[in-house]
Write an enzyme that holds these catalytic residues in place. Sequence first.
Site, PDB file in Angstrom:
ATOM      1  CE  LYS A 194     -15.438  54.269 -11.326  1.00 55.99           C
ATOM      2  NZ  LYS A 194     -14.811  53.738 -12.634  1.00 55.99           N
TER       3      LYS A 194
ATOM      4  N   GLY B 115     -15.791  43.355 -10.082  1.00 53.23           N
ATOM      5  CA  GLY B 115     -14.318  43.797 -10.839  1.00 53.23           C
ATOM      6  C   GLY B 115     -13.438  42.632 -10.560  1.00 53.23           C
ATOM      7  CB  SER B 116     -10.020  42.497 -11.311  1.00 51.84           C
ATOM      8  OG  SER B 116      -9.216  43.752 -10.804  1.00 51.84           O
ATOM      9  CB  THR B 117      -9.075  39.412  -7.021  1.00 49.40           C
ATOM     10  OG1 THR B 117      -9.980  38.196  -7.369  1.00 49.40           O
ATOM     11  CG2 THR B 117      -8.815  39.034  -5.817  1.00 49.40           C
TER      12      THR B 117
ATOM     13  CB  THR C 191      -9.876  46.624  -8.458  1.00 55.44           C
ATOM     14  OG1 THR C 191      -9.086  46.408  -9.928  1.00 55.44           O
ATOM     15  CG2 THR C 191     -10.364  47.754  -8.422  1.00 55.44           C
ATOM     16  N   GLY C 192     -10.586  44.950  -6.020  1.00 52.81           N
ATOM     17  CA  GLY C 192     -11.368  44.567  -4.922  1.00 52.81           C
ATOM     18  C   GLY C 192     -10.632  44.675  -3.501  1.00 52.81           C
TER      19      GLY C 192
ATOM     20  CD  GLU D 162     -20.933  38.941  -6.397  1.00 54.27           C
ATOM     21  OE1 GLU D 162     -20.302  38.079  -6.760  1.00 54.27           O
ATOM     22  OE2 GLU D 162     -22.066  38.805  -5.552  1.00 54.27           O
TER      23      GLU D 162
ATOM     24  CB  CYS E 174     -17.634  37.259 -13.144  1.00 55.29           C
ATOM     25  SG  CYS E 174     -19.478  37.110 -12.901  1.00 55.29           S
TER      26      CYS E 174
ATOM     27  CD  GLU F 284     -10.950  36.201 -14.013  1.00 56.72           C
ATOM     28  OE1 GLU F 284     -10.419  37.215 -13.412  1.00 56.72           O
ATOM     29  OE2 GLU F 284     -12.632  36.212 -14.120  1.00 56.72           O
TER      30      GLU F 284
HETATM   31  P1  NAD Z   1     -11.334  46.257 -12.604  1.00 55.78           P
HETATM   32  O1  NAD Z   1     -11.162  45.752 -11.290  1.00 55.78           O
HETATM   33  O2  NAD Z   1     -10.395  46.585 -13.329  1.00 55.78           O
HETATM   34  O3  NAD Z   1     -12.332  47.427 -12.541  1.00 55.78           O
HETATM   35  C1  NAD Z   1     -13.720  47.451 -12.062  1.00 55.78           C
HETATM   36  C2  NAD Z   1     -14.172  48.960 -11.708  1.00 55.78           C
HETATM   37  O4  NAD Z   1     -13.134  49.612 -10.463  1.00 55.78           O
HETATM   38  C3  NAD Z   1     -13.884  49.723 -12.938  1.00 55.78           C
HETATM   39  O5  NAD Z   1     -15.176  50.479 -12.578  1.00 55.78           O
HETATM   40  C4  NAD Z   1     -12.720  50.504 -12.630  1.00 55.78           C
HETATM   41  O6  NAD Z   1     -12.652  51.886 -13.189  1.00 55.78           O
HETATM   42  C5  NAD Z   1     -12.847  50.597 -10.949  1.00 55.78           C
HETATM   43  N1  NAD Z   1     -11.390  50.711 -10.342  1.00 55.78           N
HETATM   44  C6  NAD Z   1     -10.273  50.408 -10.824  1.00 55.78           C
HETATM   45  N2  NAD Z   1      -9.429  50.959  -9.924  1.00 55.78           N
HETATM   46  C7  NAD Z   1     -10.046  51.142  -8.745  1.00 55.78           C
HETATM   47  C8  NAD Z   1      -9.510  51.398  -7.451  1.00 55.78           C
HETATM   48  N3  NAD Z   1      -8.520  51.649  -7.101  1.00 55.78           N
HETATM   49  N4  NAD Z   1     -10.773  51.735  -6.595  1.00 55.78           N
HETATM   50  C9  NAD Z   1     -12.062  51.608  -6.957  1.00 55.78           C
HETATM   51  N5  NAD Z   1     -12.295  51.180  -8.099  1.00 55.78           N
HETATM   52  C10 NAD Z   1     -11.592  50.947  -8.908  1.00 55.78           C
HETATM   53  O7  NAD Z   1     -12.234  45.042 -13.366  1.00 55.78           O
HETATM   54  P2  NAD Z   1     -12.475  44.864 -15.016  1.00 55.78           P
HETATM   55  O8  NAD Z   1     -11.520  44.658 -15.647  1.00 55.78           O
HETATM   56  O9  NAD Z   1     -13.497  46.157 -15.355  1.00 55.78           O
HETATM   57  O10 NAD Z   1     -13.530  43.690 -15.191  1.00 55.78           O
HETATM   58  C11 NAD Z   1     -12.920  42.348 -15.057  1.00 55.78           C
HETATM   59  C12 NAD Z   1     -13.008  41.656 -13.794  1.00 55.78           C
HETATM   60  O11 NAD Z   1     -14.321  41.954 -13.197  1.00 55.78           O
HETATM   61  C13 NAD Z   1     -12.697  40.093 -13.598  1.00 55.78           C
HETATM   62  O12 NAD Z   1     -11.811  39.773 -13.030  1.00 55.78           O
HETATM   63  C14 NAD Z   1     -13.882  39.493 -13.551  1.00 55.78           C
HETATM   64  O13 NAD Z   1     -13.984  38.286 -13.194  1.00 55.78           O
HETATM   65  C15 NAD Z   1     -14.466  40.608 -12.709  1.00 55.78           C
HETATM   66  N6  NAD Z   1     -16.046  40.186 -12.684  1.00 55.78           N
HETATM   67  C16 NAD Z   1     -16.645  39.559 -11.403  1.00 55.78           C
HETATM   68  C17 NAD Z   1     -17.976  39.437 -11.517  1.00 55.78           C
HETATM   69  C18 NAD Z   1     -18.810  38.921 -10.116  1.00 55.78           C
HETATM   70  O14 NAD Z   1     -19.836  38.656 -10.202  1.00 55.78           O
HETATM   71  N7  NAD Z   1     -17.906  38.227  -9.406  1.00 55.78           N
HETATM   72  C19 NAD Z   1     -18.831  40.202 -12.561  1.00 55.78           C
HETATM   73  C20 NAD Z   1     -18.117  40.494 -13.515  1.00 55.78           C
HETATM   74  C21 NAD Z   1     -16.959  40.773 -13.588  1.00 55.78           C
END
Ligand code: NAD
Length: 473
Positions: A169, A220-222, A224-225, A242, A276, A373
């Site tokens: 996804k 993704g972002s913290t 959302t994680g 991550e 990231c 960030e």
């Molecule tokens: P995001 O958290 O907004 O989205 C990431 C993914 O999660 C997308 O596919 C999104 O559609 C999905 N998503 C959104 N809401 C969700 C939910 N409730 N449940 C499950 N999935 C959901 O992040 P972003 O804006 O796409 O990316 C930027 C962030 O990612 C930054 O904070 C960056 O530091 C982080 N990042 C971390 C790493 C790492 O390896 N640590 C690598 C790249 C990016």
Amino acid sequence: MHDFQLLIDGARVPGDNGAFAVINPASGAPFAQCPAASLEQLNSAVDAARRAFASWRASSTEQRRSALHKAADDMEREAEALARLIVQEQGKPLALAMSEVMGGVAWTRYNADLEIPVELIEDTPRQRVELQRKPLGVVASITPWNWPFMIAVWHIIPALRAGNCVVSKPSSLTPLSTLRLVEILDRHLPRGVINIVTGEQGFGSAITTHPGIDKIVFTGSTPTGQSVMRGAASNLKRLTLELGGNDAAIVLPGSDIAGMVEDVFAAAFLNMGQTCAALKRLYVHESQYEEMLAALVERAGREVVGDGLEADVSFGPVQNAEQLALVAELVEDARRIGARVLCGGERLAREGYFYPPTIVADVTDGDRLVDEEQFGPVLPVIVYGAVEDVLARANASSMGLGGSVWGPDEQAASALAARLESGVAWVNCHAQIQPNTPFGGCKMSGFGVEFGLEGLLEFTTQQLLFVRKGNKS
Ligand code: NAD
């Protein structure tokens, strides 16, 4: 234009919820339509993966290796088209997009060739005890918009190599290169082993609570994680998270500023700062502060900002309007409190989400630009006096992805780097990653690692095989 479709159970299908527009950040206008899957289609994808798992889990190492190498061959053959698609949906310059694709190839081949070990714990006349590794089942991959192709490879390839089936996804902002990646993989895999569903809001959360999924690998972002982790509790899904980072770099006194500025700049502005583990807070000793600022401003001035498909462009747009607004807001906040914005600092007056490389001085811990960030083309440069003090400030963040120490004395720099609270500590470099070195964060940057054997084993579960010898029953 390429006809983008979902891939479920080996079949290319349109989205039952129609389609949504994908925007080119260099123009701010839609350039393609992406299928919008329904929740029923997500269920079908999970069911297909579950059915395929019954046989894929028993596939031989040779079968998996061969499939992954064939997919890597295709990625290489189609690299130019894939890279152009990445530029259009993500914004990075073409040369960087080519390196993203070729990075995907390298990671695929490395994982294909890894051995999954069986650890012999005891082999005596009385008993044989060994620790085996088994695939988990159905793995869901949820990816962000900054390195869409490469991060999808990081998730999907080790999952497959370990014998799992996958539902991917991607971010709805950059779904297209992942759709292409999954098509390539599907050519070489049994039906249903790899599936992809794309959709907008709410789709990710349906995955986190889905009872048919055994593991989620999420980048993704913290915030959302955290939501993924809450949802995953329903059936105790295994997780690799991550998440965000706010990496500090400490430049020790006596550093060769002219010699290091290229690497510092590259680490901070990699992918327009949307990485990231980019260098996001630069701490420079007071004896060299102005020298570093001048060197960075000079270096920033050599970037050519524009559409990544145009020749000679080295610096693309921010990927989306929301991120651009956040970057502009953080710079405005710094300006308001008296920071010096030495270059950049204004959105370009043209179509697209362009924001030039921006160097900001006279900010410090507690200021939003330092504490949050920024995930964009802005670098706050912070002055310090005492080394112990700057270490404490670097570690004061809730994040713990990467960090670095730069200086002429490698041993002293390494000793300080070892005291950083981060998953990776670099010395005289930053954001260096490679397929064989485990990567992952601590604190609020997540847990679990990717890359290397450790990363591959995250897609397995252990089984202890305990054999009593000399059967008397
Ligand atoms: P995001 O958290 O907004 O989205 C990431 C993914 O999660 C997308 O596919 C999104 O559609 C999905 N998503 C959104 N809401 C969700 C939910 N409730 N449940 C499950 N999935 C959901 O992040 P972003 O804006 O796409 O990316 C930027 C962030 O990612 C930054 O904070 C960056 O530091 C982080 N990042 C971390 C790493 C790492 O390896 N640590 C690598 C790249 C990016």
